[in-house]
Design a protein around this motif. Structure first.
Motif, PDB file in Angstrom:
ATOM      1  N   ALA A   9      43.849 -57.996  22.254  1.00 54.69           N
ATOM      2  CA  ALA A   9      43.316 -57.363  23.752  1.00 54.69           C
ATOM      3  C   ALA A   9      42.962 -59.001  24.162  1.00 54.69           C
ATOM      4  CB  ALA A   9      42.128 -57.084  23.918  1.00 54.69           C
ATOM      5  N   VAL A  10      42.246 -59.401  23.307  1.00 54.86           N
ATOM      6  CA  VAL A  10      42.322 -61.285  23.818  1.00 54.86           C
ATOM      7  C   VAL A  10      43.170 -62.222  24.049  1.00 54.86           C
ATOM      8  CG1 VAL A  10      41.125 -63.448  23.182  1.00 54.86           C
ATOM      9  CG2 VAL A  10      39.379 -61.371  23.141  1.00 54.86           C
ATOM     10  N   THR A  11      44.210 -61.892  23.066  1.00 54.99           N
ATOM     11  CA  THR A  11      45.414 -62.340  23.320  1.00 54.99           C
ATOM     12  C   THR A  11      46.059 -62.397  24.422  1.00 54.99           C
ATOM     13  OG1 THR A  11      45.037 -62.579  20.824  1.00 54.99           O
ATOM     14  CG2 THR A  11      47.569 -63.007  21.407  1.00 54.99           C
ATOM     15  N   ILE A  12      46.384 -60.655  24.735  1.00 53.64           N
ATOM     16  CA  ILE A  12      47.399 -60.310  25.547  1.00 53.64           C
ATOM     17  C   ILE A  12      46.939 -60.589  27.166  1.00 53.64           C
ATOM     18  CG2 ILE A  12      48.072 -58.169  26.959  1.00 53.64           C
ATOM     19  CD1 ILE A  12      48.513 -57.224  23.505  1.00 53.64           C
ATOM     20  N   VAL A  13      45.579 -61.090  26.740  1.00 54.27           N
ATOM     21  CA  VAL A  13      44.525 -61.139  28.291  1.00 54.27           C
ATOM     22  C   VAL A  13      45.393 -62.795  28.676  1.00 54.27           C
ATOM     23  CG1 VAL A  13      42.456 -61.677  29.994  1.00 54.27           C
ATOM     24  CG2 VAL A  13      43.186 -59.080  28.312  1.00 54.27           C
ATOM     25  N   GLY A  14      45.011 -63.136  27.817  1.00 57.03           N
ATOM     26  CA  GLY A  14      45.148 -64.734  27.471  1.00 57.03           C
ATOM     27  C   GLY A  14      46.897 -65.179  28.274  1.00 57.03           C
ATOM     28  N   PHE A  15      47.593 -64.660  27.489  1.00 59.92           N
ATOM     29  CA  PHE A  15      48.951 -64.727  28.058  1.00 59.92           C
ATOM     30  C   PHE A  15      49.295 -64.003  28.796  1.00 59.92           C
ATOM     31  CE2 PHE A  15      50.385 -64.320  23.120  1.00 59.92           C
ATOM     32  CZ  PHE A  15      50.692 -65.638  23.203  1.00 59.92           C
ATOM     33  N   LEU A  16      48.893 -62.804  29.662  1.00 57.00           N
ATOM     34  CA  LEU A  16      48.915 -62.518  31.150  1.00 57.00           C
ATOM     35  C   LEU A  16      48.226 -63.308  32.244  1.00 57.00           C
ATOM     36  CD1 LEU A  16      47.864 -58.670  30.660  1.00 57.00           C
ATOM     37  CD2 LEU A  16      50.599 -59.248  31.207  1.00 57.00           C
ATOM     38  N   VAL A  17      46.925 -63.717  31.883  1.00 57.52           N
ATOM     39  CA  VAL A  17      46.316 -65.148  32.852  1.00 57.52           C
ATOM     40  C   VAL A  17      47.717 -66.174  33.081  1.00 57.52           C
ATOM     41  CG1 VAL A  17      45.173 -66.128  33.225  1.00 57.52           C
ATOM     42  CG2 VAL A  17      44.440 -64.542  32.262  1.00 57.52           C
ATOM     43  N   MET A  18      48.249 -66.637  31.375  1.00 59.24           N
ATOM     44  CA  MET A  18      49.167 -67.600  31.849  1.00 59.24           C
ATOM     45  C   MET A  18      50.368 -66.967  33.025  1.00 59.24           C
ATOM     46  SD  MET A  18      49.079 -69.761  28.442  1.00 59.24           S
ATOM     47  CE  MET A  18      49.041 -69.013  27.370  1.00 59.24           C
ATOM     48  N   ILE A  19      50.798 -66.133  33.125  1.00 63.07           N
ATOM     49  CA  ILE A  19      51.511 -65.550  33.650  1.00 63.07           C
ATOM     50  C   ILE A  19      51.304 -65.603  34.894  1.00 63.07           C
ATOM     51  CG2 ILE A  19      53.696 -63.648  33.966  1.00 63.07           C
ATOM     52  CD1 ILE A  19      53.868 -63.267  30.677  1.00 63.07           C
ATOM     53  N   ALA A  20      50.779 -65.265  35.462  1.00 66.38           N
ATOM     54  CA  ALA A  20      49.697 -64.824  36.613  1.00 66.38           C
ATOM     55  C   ALA A  20      49.669 -65.991  37.210  1.00 66.38           C
ATOM     56  CB  ALA A  20      48.224 -64.091  36.577  1.00 66.38           C
ATOM     57  N   PHE A  21      49.191 -67.286  36.250  1.00 66.72           N
ATOM     58  CA  PHE A  21      49.497 -68.526  37.072  1.00 66.72           C
ATOM     59  C   PHE A  21      50.297 -69.048  37.672  1.00 66.72           C
ATOM     60  CE2 PHE A  21      47.753 -72.907  37.082  1.00 66.72           C
ATOM     61  CZ  PHE A  21      47.518 -73.206  37.700  1.00 66.72           C
ATOM     62  N   ALA A 111      61.834 -60.460  29.568  1.00 65.50           N
ATOM     63  CA  ALA A 111      61.958 -61.000  28.382  1.00 65.50           C
ATOM     64  C   ALA A 111      60.585 -60.346  27.332  1.00 65.50           C
ATOM     65  CB  ALA A 111      62.455 -62.273  28.419  1.00 65.50           C
ATOM     66  N   LEU A 112      59.947 -60.792  27.703  1.00 66.01           N
ATOM     67  CA  LEU A 112      58.507 -60.285  27.125  1.00 66.01           C
ATOM     68  C   LEU A 112      58.198 -58.870  26.956  1.00 66.01           C
ATOM     69  CD1 LEU A 112      56.094 -62.349  28.613  1.00 66.01           C
ATOM     70  CD2 LEU A 112      56.623 -62.711  26.270  1.00 66.01           C
ATOM     71  N   LEU A 113      58.792 -58.304  28.337  1.00 65.08           N
ATOM     72  CA  LEU A 113      58.255 -56.150  28.290  1.00 65.08           C
ATOM     73  C   LEU A 113      59.771 -56.206  26.802  1.00 65.08           C
ATOM     74  CD1 LEU A 113      58.017 -55.549  32.017  1.00 65.08           C
ATOM     75  CD2 LEU A 113      56.647 -55.817  29.857  1.00 65.08           C
ATOM     76  N   MET A 114      60.893 -56.385  27.070  1.00 65.38           N
ATOM     77  CA  MET A 114      61.773 -56.315  26.371  1.00 65.38           C
ATOM     78  C   MET A 114      61.620 -56.389  24.753  1.00 65.38           C
ATOM     79  SD  MET A 114      65.273 -56.226  28.293  1.00 65.38           S
ATOM     80  CE  MET A 114      65.274 -57.614  29.273  1.00 65.38           C
ATOM     81  N   ARG A 115      61.520 -57.793  24.317  1.00 67.07           N
ATOM     82  CA  ARG A 115      60.528 -58.076  23.036  1.00 67.07           C
ATOM     83  C   ARG A 115      59.490 -57.489  22.528  1.00 67.07           C
ATOM     84  NH1 ARG A 115      62.183 -64.715  22.739  1.00 67.07           N
ATOM     85  NH2 ARG A 115      64.485 -64.202  24.100  1.00 67.07           N
ATOM     86  N   GLY A 116      58.107 -56.744  23.706  1.00 64.04           N
ATOM     87  CA  GLY A 116      57.496 -56.305  22.895  1.00 64.04           C
ATOM     88  C   GLY A 116      57.958 -54.544  22.517  1.00 64.04           C
ATOM     89  N   ILE A 117      58.627 -53.912  23.024  1.00 67.71           N
ATOM     90  CA  ILE A 117      59.360 -52.818  22.598  1.00 67.71           C
ATOM     91  C   ILE A 117      59.848 -52.944  21.610  1.00 67.71           C
ATOM     92  CG2 ILE A 117      60.993 -51.098  23.285  1.00 67.71           C
ATOM     93  CD1 ILE A 117      60.371 -51.943  26.605  1.00 67.71           C
ATOM     94  N   PHE A 226      55.328 -61.077  17.498  1.00 67.42           N
ATOM     95  CA  PHE A 226      54.448 -61.447  19.058  1.00 67.42           C
ATOM     96  C   PHE A 226      54.422 -62.157  20.039  1.00 67.42           C
ATOM     97  CE2 PHE A 226      50.744 -60.569  22.324  1.00 67.42           C
ATOM     98  CZ  PHE A 226      51.852 -60.062  23.726  1.00 67.42           C
ATOM     99  N   THR A 227      53.039 -63.606  19.070  1.00 69.00           N
ATOM    100  CA  THR A 227      52.855 -64.617  19.933  1.00 69.00           C
ATOM    101  C   THR A 227      53.823 -65.734  19.681  1.00 69.00           C
ATOM    102  OG1 THR A 227      51.573 -64.954  17.408  1.00 69.00           O
ATOM    103  CG2 THR A 227      50.249 -64.440  19.129  1.00 69.00           C
ATOM    104  N   ALA A 228      54.517 -65.680  18.343  1.00 69.04           N
ATOM    105  CA  ALA A 228      55.457 -66.844  18.709  1.00 69.04           C
ATOM    106  C   ALA A 228      56.460 -66.396  19.647  1.00 69.04           C
ATOM    107  CB  ALA A 228      56.119 -66.001  16.672  1.00 69.04           C
ATOM    108  N   ASN A 229      57.122 -65.355  19.439  1.00 70.98           N
ATOM    109  CA  ASN A 229      58.065 -64.878  20.708  1.00 70.98           C
ATOM    110  C   ASN A 229      57.378 -65.204  22.426  1.00 70.98           C
ATOM    111  OD1 ASN A 229      60.280 -63.334  20.815  1.00 70.98           O
ATOM    112  ND2 ASN A 229      59.036 -62.826  18.617  1.00 70.98           N
ATOM    113  N   THR A 230      55.991 -64.841  22.826  1.00 71.70           N
ATOM    114  CA  THR A 230      55.084 -65.237  23.601  1.00 71.70           C
ATOM    115  C   THR A 230      55.223 -66.956  23.894  1.00 71.70           C
ATOM    116  OG1 THR A 230      54.481 -63.054  23.524  1.00 71.70           O
ATOM    117  CG2 THR A 230      53.678 -64.937  24.919  1.00 71.70           C
ATOM    118  N   PHE A 231      55.036 -67.674  22.842  1.00 69.12           N
ATOM    119  CA  PHE A 231      54.828 -68.814  23.055  1.00 69.12           C
ATOM    120  C   PHE A 231      56.209 -69.288  23.397  1.00 69.12           C
ATOM    121  CE2 PHE A 231      49.969 -68.506  21.135  1.00 69.12           C
ATOM    122  CZ  PHE A 231      49.903 -69.682  22.318  1.00 69.12           C
TER     123      PHE A 231
END
Length: 341
Positions: A9-21, A111-117, A226-231
């Motif tokens: 949860a913390v990891t996903i929220v952290g990435f979402l905050v960066m994307i929102a910014f 890309a994040l959504l598709m890679r998450g799936i 997940f984290t490697a792809n997102t970063f």
């Protein structure tokens, strides 16, 4: 890795905050970012990934930390290679520079959504079907062979989804700012901006088909995948503008990526054989994988920049020779003119 739900949860929220910014920055001031701004943001995201990797080493051990670094470097390299296609798409559809940031950001989110799936499906499939390692390995080797073959980077081939969208959707002739839908004489029409986003999104899907088997060849931990792809995708928007002129100089990047993908493909097959009890098939340690990836990227970058510099040095000399060469009969013409005077 047995991680509690709150870590995810913390990891996903952290990435979402960066994307929102990132969305906030683009919406506030749609323009081409400066070189200094791009360097700052790309450095921030790279340092964030490195810090996360060292945090993994400290908390989960060097094995998991090494898997993350190997996966992140591979995915980041594939993302840089993907920028070639993004540049071609932007040029092909003549996207105004001030709106390219928005297109790239939408592409990153898709890309994040598709890679998450793909990650969720791939993790479940690998847990149940070990033979997928053979399939992934063969696919990566096939992809590597394609990368070594003749490249047509100056052309963009429209896929089925893009051709269908252009044929079905009523589209305006020109862009209407950053709008995707507009009203023309009471009729709702899409703008070329939507067509570009379809092109970027469907291209992201094809990229995921390469990147997901590659990362699963280095680690089977869903959290690390997940984290490697997102970063690897974070900062891709700024990297597009930062490397726009440099990408042409990385002439051996595709060859280096081909070697990395082929190595991971062979590694997957060997590990599958080792898992099935074949005595001669070794399990390749993650330290070896990390060394091969880093070494290949260093050699590829140095060789590419050296060739580009060599080509630049040869161009002025060739131009000088062409300017210094006297056209046939030029001396005779000047002499004749002088005699006539």
């Amino acid at each position: 890795m047995n991680l509690p739900v709150w870590v995810w949860a913390v990891t996903i929220v952290g990435f979402l905050v960066m994307i929102a910014f990132d969305f906030y920055l683009v919406a506030r001031n749609p323009r081409e970012p400066s070189f200094r701004e791009c360097v700052g943001w790309v450095s921030f995201y790279v340092l964030a990934a490195v810090a996360f990797g060292f945090l993994l080493i400290a908390t989960a051990g060097p094995g998991y930390g090494g898997q993350f670094f190997a996966g992140w470097l591979t995915e980041y390299s594939l993302s840089v290679d993907n920028l070639f296609v993004f540049i071609i798409i932007m040029s092909r559809f003549a996207v105004p520079i001030q709106y390219r940031q928005k297109v790239l950001l939408i592409g990153i989110v898709l890309a994040l959504l598709m890679r998450g799936i793909f990650i969720a499906a791939g993790a479940q499939a690998i847990a149940r079907f070990d033979w997928l390692f053979y399939l992934f390995g063969a696919f990566l080797i096939y992809t590597a062979i394609k990368l070594v073959g003749p490249q047509q980077e100056d052309e963009f081939s429209e896929n089925v989804a893009l051709r269908t969208a252009k044929r079905i959707l009523p589209t305006t002739e020109s862009y209407r700012g950053a709008s995707v839908l507009v009203k023309v004489d009471g009729r709702t029409m899409v703008t070329p901006m939507l067509i570009v986003m379809v092109a970027i999104g469907t291209t992201d899907l094809l990229f995921a088909l390469d990147s997901i088997p590659a990362i699963f060849g280095l680690t089977q931990e869903p959290y690390l995948v997940f984290t490697a792809n997102t970063f690897a995708l974070m900062g891709l928007r700024q990297l597009y503008f930062l490397l726009g002129g440099l990408l042409d100089r990385l002439v051996y990047l595709s060859k280096g990526l081909a070697f990395i993908l082929a190595f991971i493909g062979v590694k997957l097959v060997l590990e599958a054989l080792h898992h099935d009890g074949v005595s001669w098939a070794p399990a390749v340690p993650i330290a070896v994988s990390l060394g091969v990836i880093v070494g290949t990227l260093l050699v590829t970058t140095v060789a590419s920049l050296a060739k580009s510099r060599r080509d630049q040095l040869e161009r002025p000399s060739a131009a000088t020779e062409g300017m210094g060469a006297e056209a046939p009969g030029a001396h005779d013409t000047v002499t004749a003119d002088r005699d006539a005077v």
